[in-house]
Design a protein around this motif. Structure first.
Motif, PDB file in Angstrom:
ATOM      1  N   ILE A 158       0.869  -1.181   0.000  1.00 51.87           N
ATOM      2  CA  ILE A 158       0.000   0.000   0.000  1.00 51.87           C
ATOM      3  C   ILE A 158       0.901   1.224   0.000  1.00 51.87           C
ATOM      4  O   ILE A 158       1.682   1.444   0.921  1.00 51.87           O
ATOM      5  CB  ILE A 158      -0.951  -0.011   1.208  1.00 51.87           C
ATOM      6  CG1 ILE A 158      -1.857  -1.245   1.135  1.00 51.87           C
ATOM      7  CG2 ILE A 158      -1.768   1.270   1.257  1.00 51.87           C
ATOM      8  CD1 ILE A 158      -2.744  -1.450   2.328  1.00 51.87           C
ATOM      9  N   THR A 159       0.790   1.997  -1.048  1.00 53.65           N
ATOM     10  CA  THR A 159       1.696   3.105  -1.304  1.00 53.65           C
ATOM     11  C   THR A 159       0.933   4.424  -1.310  1.00 53.65           C
ATOM     12  O   THR A 159      -0.219   4.465  -1.723  1.00 53.65           O
ATOM     13  CB  THR A 159       2.382   2.905  -2.677  1.00 53.65           C
ATOM     14  OG1 THR A 159       3.009   1.619  -2.676  1.00 53.65           O
ATOM     15  CG2 THR A 159       3.410   3.951  -2.961  1.00 53.65           C
ATOM     16  N   HIS A 160       1.579   5.471  -0.850  1.00 53.35           N
ATOM     17  CA  HIS A 160       0.924   6.777  -0.808  1.00 53.35           C
ATOM     18  C   HIS A 160       1.431   7.735  -1.883  1.00 53.35           C
ATOM     19  O   HIS A 160       0.690   8.606  -2.316  1.00 53.35           O
ATOM     20  CB  HIS A 160       1.111   7.425   0.567  1.00 53.35           C
ATOM     21  CG  HIS A 160       0.333   6.731   1.632  1.00 53.35           C
ATOM     22  ND1 HIS A 160      -0.958   7.071   1.948  1.00 53.35           N
ATOM     23  CD2 HIS A 160       0.644   5.684   2.429  1.00 53.35           C
ATOM     24  CE1 HIS A 160      -1.410   6.275   2.902  1.00 53.35           C
ATOM     25  NE2 HIS A 160      -0.457   5.435   3.206  1.00 53.35           N
ATOM     26  N   ASN A 161       2.665   7.595  -2.308  1.00 59.04           N
ATOM     27  CA  ASN A 161       3.243   8.553  -3.248  1.00 59.04           C
ATOM     28  C   ASN A 161       3.885   7.843  -4.431  1.00 59.04           C
ATOM     29  O   ASN A 161       4.637   6.892  -4.257  1.00 59.04           O
ATOM     30  CB  ASN A 161       4.325   9.399  -2.564  1.00 59.04           C
ATOM     31  CG  ASN A 161       3.775  10.190  -1.408  1.00 59.04           C
ATOM     32  OD1 ASN A 161       2.760  10.853  -1.540  1.00 59.04           O
ATOM     33  ND2 ASN A 161       4.435  10.110  -0.266  1.00 59.04           N
ATOM     34  N   ALA A 162       3.571   8.328  -5.620  1.00 53.12           N
ATOM     35  CA  ALA A 162       4.226   7.841  -6.829  1.00 53.12           C
ATOM     36  C   ALA A 162       4.085   8.890  -7.921  1.00 53.12           C
ATOM     37  O   ALA A 162       3.023   9.513  -8.057  1.00 53.12           O
ATOM     38  CB  ALA A 162       3.615   6.527  -7.289  1.00 53.12           C
ATOM     39  N   ASP A 163       5.135   9.077  -8.665  1.00 51.07           N
ATOM     40  CA  ASP A 163       5.107  10.071  -9.741  1.00 51.07           C
ATOM     41  C   ASP A 163       4.220   9.627 -10.897  1.00 51.07           C
ATOM     42  O   ASP A 163       3.603  10.446 -11.557  1.00 51.07           O
ATOM     43  CB  ASP A 163       6.520  10.325 -10.266  1.00 51.07           C
ATOM     44  CG  ASP A 163       7.403  10.997  -9.226  1.00 51.07           C
ATOM     45  OD1 ASP A 163       6.853  11.670  -8.332  1.00 51.07           O
ATOM     46  OD2 ASP A 163       8.628  10.833  -9.303  1.00 51.07           O
ATOM     47  N   LYS A 164       4.135   8.317 -11.135  1.00 60.86           N
ATOM     48  CA  LYS A 164       3.418   7.824 -12.305  1.00 60.86           C
ATOM     49  C   LYS A 164       1.906   7.714 -12.112  1.00 60.86           C
ATOM     50  O   LYS A 164       1.175   7.687 -13.089  1.00 60.86           O
ATOM     51  CB  LYS A 164       3.959   6.456 -12.719  1.00 60.86           C
ATOM     52  CG  LYS A 164       5.347   6.502 -13.284  1.00 60.86           C
ATOM     53  CD  LYS A 164       5.734   5.139 -13.813  1.00 60.86           C
ATOM     54  CE  LYS A 164       7.105   5.157 -14.437  1.00 60.86           C
ATOM     55  NZ  LYS A 164       7.439   3.859 -15.021  1.00 60.86           N
ATOM     56  N   MET A 165       1.447   7.611 -10.879  1.00 53.64           N
ATOM     57  CA  MET A 165       0.006   7.433 -10.635  1.00 53.64           C
ATOM     58  C   MET A 165      -0.445   8.342  -9.506  1.00 53.64           C
ATOM     59  O   MET A 165       0.020   8.204  -8.378  1.00 53.64           O
ATOM     60  CB  MET A 165      -0.300   5.975 -10.234  1.00 53.64           C
ATOM     61  CG  MET A 165      -0.217   4.972 -11.342  1.00 53.64           C
ATOM     62  SD  MET A 165      -0.569   3.300 -10.743  1.00 53.64           S
ATOM     63  CE  MET A 165      -2.314   3.412 -10.384  1.00 53.64           C
ATOM     64  N   GLU A 166      -1.371   9.233  -9.780  1.00 59.54           N
ATOM     65  CA  GLU A 166      -1.887  10.123  -8.737  1.00 59.54           C
ATOM     66  C   GLU A 166      -2.741   9.364  -7.724  1.00 59.54           C
ATOM     67  O   GLU A 166      -2.758   9.696  -6.549  1.00 59.54           O
ATOM     68  CB  GLU A 166      -2.714  11.245  -9.356  1.00 59.54           C
ATOM     69  CG  GLU A 166      -1.892  12.296 -10.043  1.00 59.54           C
ATOM     70  CD  GLU A 166      -2.738  13.437 -10.541  1.00 59.54           C
ATOM     71  OE1 GLU A 166      -3.824  13.675  -9.991  1.00 59.54           O
ATOM     72  OE2 GLU A 166      -2.303  14.104 -11.495  1.00 59.54           O
ATOM     73  N   ASP A 167      -3.453   8.340  -8.181  1.00 58.68           N
ATOM     74  CA  ASP A 167      -4.377   7.597  -7.314  1.00 58.68           C
ATOM     75  C   ASP A 167      -3.772   6.296  -6.787  1.00 58.68           C
ATOM     76  O   ASP A 167      -4.488   5.348  -6.504  1.00 58.68           O
ATOM     77  CB  ASP A 167      -5.677   7.306  -8.060  1.00 58.68           C
ATOM     78  CG  ASP A 167      -5.479   6.423  -9.280  1.00 58.68           C
ATOM     79  OD1 ASP A 167      -4.326   6.276  -9.751  1.00 58.68           O
ATOM     80  OD2 ASP A 167      -6.478   5.872  -9.765  1.00 58.68           O
ATOM     81  N   ILE A 168      -2.462   6.266  -6.639  1.00 59.05           N
ATOM     82  CA  ILE A 168      -1.801   5.010  -6.263  1.00 59.05           C
ATOM     83  C   ILE A 168      -2.273   4.478  -4.912  1.00 59.05           C
ATOM     84  O   ILE A 168      -2.396   3.277  -4.724  1.00 59.05           O
ATOM     85  CB  ILE A 168      -0.261   5.141  -6.303  1.00 59.05           C
ATOM     86  CG1 ILE A 168       0.360   3.742  -6.211  1.00 59.05           C
ATOM     87  CG2 ILE A 168       0.247   6.053  -5.198  1.00 59.05           C
ATOM     88  CD1 ILE A 168       1.748   3.655  -6.719  1.00 59.05           C
ATOM     89  N   HIS A 169      -2.564   5.360  -3.961  1.00 58.25           N
ATOM     90  CA  HIS A 169      -3.026   4.880  -2.661  1.00 58.25           C
ATOM     91  C   HIS A 169      -4.375   4.183  -2.791  1.00 58.25           C
ATOM     92  O   HIS A 169      -4.579   3.102  -2.251  1.00 58.25           O
ATOM     93  CB  HIS A 169      -3.112   6.019  -1.642  1.00 58.25           C
ATOM     94  CG  HIS A 169      -3.589   5.534  -0.313  1.00 58.25           C
ATOM     95  ND1 HIS A 169      -4.887   5.695   0.096  1.00 58.25           N
ATOM     96  CD2 HIS A 169      -2.964   4.847   0.673  1.00 58.25           C
ATOM     97  CE1 HIS A 169      -5.045   5.134   1.282  1.00 58.25           C
ATOM     98  NE2 HIS A 169      -3.893   4.617   1.662  1.00 58.25           N
ATOM     99  N   GLU A 170      -5.292   4.782  -3.509  1.00 60.85           N
ATOM    100  CA  GLU A 170      -6.612   4.171  -3.694  1.00 60.85           C
ATOM    101  C   GLU A 170      -6.503   2.837  -4.423  1.00 60.85           C
ATOM    102  O   GLU A 170      -7.184   1.863  -4.086  1.00 60.85           O
ATOM    103  CB  GLU A 170      -7.545   5.118  -4.463  1.00 60.85           C
ATOM    104  CG  GLU A 170      -7.960   6.341  -3.686  1.00 60.85           C
ATOM    105  CD  GLU A 170      -6.902   7.447  -3.679  1.00 60.85           C
ATOM    106  OE1 GLU A 170      -5.928   7.400  -4.458  1.00 60.85           O
ATOM    107  OE2 GLU A 170      -7.053   8.360  -2.846  1.00 60.85           O
ATOM    108  N   VAL A 171      -5.635   2.774  -5.430  1.00 54.41           N
ATOM    109  CA  VAL A 171      -5.465   1.545  -6.216  1.00 54.41           C
ATOM    110  C   VAL A 171      -4.856   0.436  -5.357  1.00 54.41           C
ATOM    111  O   VAL A 171      -5.366  -0.692  -5.317  1.00 54.41           O
ATOM    112  CB  VAL A 171      -4.608   1.805  -7.473  1.00 54.41           C
ATOM    113  CG1 VAL A 171      -4.240   0.505  -8.164  1.00 54.41           C
ATOM    114  CG2 VAL A 171      -5.353   2.721  -8.439  1.00 54.41           C
ATOM    115  N   THR A 172      -3.765   0.732  -4.645  1.00 52.65           N
ATOM    116  CA  THR A 172      -3.091  -0.313  -3.874  1.00 52.65           C
ATOM    117  C   THR A 172      -3.908  -0.745  -2.663  1.00 52.65           C
ATOM    118  O   THR A 172      -4.001  -1.932  -2.359  1.00 52.65           O
ATOM    119  CB  THR A 172      -1.679   0.126  -3.437  1.00 52.65           C
ATOM    120  OG1 THR A 172      -1.759   1.363  -2.733  1.00 52.65           O
ATOM    121  CG2 THR A 172      -0.752   0.256  -4.627  1.00 52.65           C
ATOM    122  N   ALA A 173      -4.538   0.205  -1.956  1.00 51.71           N
ATOM    123  CA  ALA A 173      -5.372  -0.149  -0.797  1.00 51.71           C
ATOM    124  C   ALA A 173      -6.608  -0.923  -1.247  1.00 51.71           C
ATOM    125  O   ALA A 173      -7.001  -1.912  -0.611  1.00 51.71           O
ATOM    126  CB  ALA A 173      -5.779   1.102  -0.023  1.00 51.71           C
ATOM    127  N   GLY A 174      -7.215  -0.509  -2.347  1.00 49.95           N
ATOM    128  CA  GLY A 174      -8.383  -1.214  -2.865  1.00 49.95           C
ATOM    129  C   GLY A 174      -8.065  -2.629  -3.296  1.00 49.95           C
ATOM    130  O   GLY A 174      -8.836  -3.565  -3.057  1.00 49.95           O
TER     131      GLY A 174
END
Length: 97
Positions: A42-58
């Protein structure tokens, strides 16, 4: 083959995490039949994806909520276990686990 599948499913375009599972079979004559599911952290910050937290947590929650799952949360030794989001999700669906 794992590298090829990863490039095909998870690194194309503007996303580098995919909700599409990669299945790799290991067949043995003896021992239990198990399916292992390795999810991204579960990640909070990434340059390539703004919604990375929602994607990984989901994605994690999608698997954790299934009753037949045995969940193994892996956290870095230096992290604060009390604030580990994966552990909080696991406790939400299996409070006695």
């Amino acid at each position: 083959q794992i590298k090829q599948l990863t490039e095909e499913y998870a690194t194309g375009g503007d996303q580098f995490i995919s909700s599409q599972a990669m299945y790799i079979s290991v067949v043995r004559r003896e021992g239990p039949q198990l399916s292992l599911i390795d999810l991204p952290g579960i990640t909070h910050n990434a340059d390539k994806m703004e919604d990375i937290h929602e994607v990984t947590a989901g994605l994690a929650e999608e698997y954790i909520k299934r009753e037949e799952m045995v969940v193994l949360c892996v956290e870095p030794a230096m992290s604060d276990f009390g604030n580990a989001e994966a552990l909080k999700l696991a406790k939400k669906y299996d409070p006695d686990g």
